[in-house]
Design an enzyme around this catalytic site. Structure first.
Site, short mmCIF file in Angstrom:
data_model
loop_
_atom_site.label_atom_id
_atom_site.label_comp_id
_atom_site.label_asym_id
_atom_site.label_seq_id
_atom_site.Cartn_x
_atom_site.Cartn_y
_atom_site.Cartn_z
N HIS A 202 17.77 3.99 -45.79
CA HIS A 202 17.75 5.10 -44.84
C HIS A 202 19.12 5.18 -44.17
CE1 HIS A 202 13.49 5.62 -45.33
NE2 HIS A 202 13.37 4.30 -45.25
N SER B 285 19.58 6.54 -41.13
CA SER B 285 19.38 6.24 -39.71
C SER B 285 18.60 4.94 -39.56
CB SER B 285 18.61 7.39 -39.04
OG SER B 285 17.31 7.52 -39.60
N ARG C 290 13.84 5.16 -33.69
CA ARG C 290 13.42 6.56 -33.58
C ARG C 290 11.92 6.65 -33.29
NH1 ARG C 290 15.97 9.84 -38.41
NH2 ARG C 290 15.36 11.53 -37.01
N ASN D 132 16.00 6.76 -51.10
CA ASN D 132 15.80 7.26 -49.75
C ASN D 132 14.75 8.36 -49.89
OD1 ASN D 132 15.76 8.37 -47.24
ND2 ASN D 132 17.98 8.60 -47.05
N TYR E 110 22.37 11.22 -38.72
CA TYR E 110 22.73 11.12 -40.13
C TYR E 110 24.23 11.14 -40.38
CZ TYR E 110 17.79 12.33 -40.26
OH TYR E 110 16.44 12.34 -40.04
N GLU F 186 14.92 0.24 -50.81
CA GLU F 186 14.67 1.40 -49.93
C GLU F 186 15.86 1.52 -48.98
OE1 GLU F 186 11.02 0.92 -47.71
OE2 GLU F 186 11.58 2.48 -46.26
N ASP G 76 2.64 3.82 -55.28
CA ASP G 76 2.03 3.50 -56.58
C ASP G 76 3.05 3.56 -57.71
OD1 ASP G 76 -0.41 3.14 -55.37
OD2 ASP G 76 -1.25 5.07 -55.98
N ARG H 217 8.09 6.95 -37.66
CA ARG H 217 9.06 6.55 -38.68
C ARG H 217 9.10 5.04 -38.87
NH1 ARG H 217 11.94 11.41 -39.51
NH2 ARG H 217 12.00 12.63 -37.60
N ARG I 131 23.13 19.47 -39.82
CA ARG I 131 22.56 19.30 -38.48
C ARG I 131 22.31 17.81 -38.22
NH1 ARG I 131 17.52 20.97 -37.92
NH2 ARG I 131 17.16 21.48 -40.07
N HIS J 176 7.13 7.85 -45.07
CA HIS J 176 6.11 7.58 -44.04
C HIS J 176 4.74 8.16 -44.40
CE1 HIS J 176 9.86 6.72 -42.08
NE2 HIS J 176 10.23 8.00 -42.09
N PRO K 57 13.07 14.68 -49.49
CA PRO K 57 13.12 16.00 -48.86
C PRO K 57 14.12 16.10 -47.70
CG PRO K 57 11.12 14.83 -48.24
CD PRO K 57 11.76 14.04 -49.35
N ASN K 58 14.75 17.23 -47.68
CA ASN K 58 15.69 17.64 -46.62
C ASN K 58 17.04 16.94 -46.67
OD1 ASN K 58 13.97 19.60 -45.35
ND2 ASN K 58 12.75 17.89 -44.61
N ALA L 208 11.17 11.81 -45.49
CA ALA L 208 9.91 11.76 -44.74
C ALA L 208 8.73 11.28 -45.59
CB ALA L 208 9.61 13.15 -44.17
O1 CA2 Z 1 17.34 8.06 -42.09
C1 CA2 Z 1 17.00 8.46 -43.20
O2 CA2 Z 1 17.69 8.36 -44.20
C2 CA2 Z 1 15.64 9.19 -43.34
O3 CA2 Z 1 15.07 8.81 -44.60
C3 CA2 Z 1 15.96 10.67 -43.32
C4 CA2 Z 1 14.74 11.58 -43.31
C5 CA2 Z 1 13.73 11.12 -42.25
O4 CA2 Z 1 12.54 11.89 -42.37
C6 CA2 Z 1 13.40 9.63 -42.36
O5 CA2 Z 1 12.51 9.29 -41.31
C7 CA2 Z 1 14.65 8.79 -42.26
C8 CA2 Z 1 15.16 13.03 -43.04
C9 CA2 Z 1 16.05 13.60 -44.12
C10 CA2 Z 1 17.19 14.44 -43.64
O6 CA2 Z 1 16.81 15.46 -42.76
C11 CA2 Z 1 17.77 16.29 -42.22
C12 CA2 Z 1 17.33 17.18 -41.27
C13 CA2 Z 1 18.22 18.03 -40.66
C14 CA2 Z 1 19.57 17.98 -40.98
C15 CA2 Z 1 20.01 17.08 -41.93
C16 CA2 Z 1 19.11 16.24 -42.55
#
Ligand code: CA2
Length: 149
Positions: free
Chosen positions: A100, A102, A107, A74, A23, A98, A87, A111, A18, A80, A10-11, A77
């Site tokens: 990431h 970041s 952080r 990857n 990232y 796995e 599973d 996380r 952003r 976590h 997700p995301n 979220a």
């Molecule tokens: O560092 C990573 O790759 C994460 O998997 C990225 C996730 C975060 O929840 C993990 O803790 C670490 C977040 C995905 C990206 O979220 C964004 C949010 C705003 C702008 C760009 C990406």
């Protein structure tokens, strides 16, 4: 030729829009381009997917079981929170790495725990898009060793 599924949660579709301090400036499309090129240098085929839906990630893991020899994930979220991903990875028993972008350990403490780390071969975090390239290198080594005495 070995096939690897590179799964993104997700995301991650928002990458580049952003939070460059965490990232970097890469977009998901540029990470995909990097991965496909890197896979080619390793004589591997990479299938790159992103979804914001937990169950779809589970389905992609099941599909990888049919069509691939390894997984790079990857899970965003869901890393976590998701027992379902734990599973699924355990069930398909493919070598899985796995990743990431970041350094999750620098952080927030929420996380620091990953539900999937116990069922993967290794974890790479903190190197931006290069985390994926390092994972491809590692998976290539694992898959090339397989079946050899
Ligand atoms: O560092 C990573 O790759 C994460 O998997 C990225 C996730 C975060 O929840 C993990 O803790 C670490 C977040 C995905 C990206 O979220 C964004 C949010 C705003 C702008 C760009 C990406």
């Amino acid at each position: 030729m070995k096939t690897v599924y590179i799964l993104n949660g997700p995301n991650l579709n928002l990458l580049g829009l952003r939070e460059p301090e965490f990232y970097g400036h890469d977009t998901l499309a540029s990470v995909e381009t990097l991965c496909l090129a890197k896979a080619q240098t390793l004589d591997m085929v990479a299938i790159f997917r992103q979804t914001n839906v937990e169950g779809e990630l589970v389905n992609h893991i099941h599909e990888a079981h049919e069509k691939a020899q390894g997984i790079i994930i990857n899970a965003g979220a869901y890393t976590h929170t998701s027992v379902a991903l734990h599973d699924a990875i355990k069930a398909v028993a493919l070598p899985t790495i796995e990743v990431h972008l970041s350094n999750v350990y620098s952080r927030e403490t929420f996380r620091h725990h990953s539900y999937i780390s116990p069922v993967v071969r290794g974890v790479i975090c903190g190197f931006g898009a290069q985390s994926y390239e390092l994972a491809l290198d590692a998976l290539s080594t694992i898959l090339n060793k397989k079946g050899k005495a």
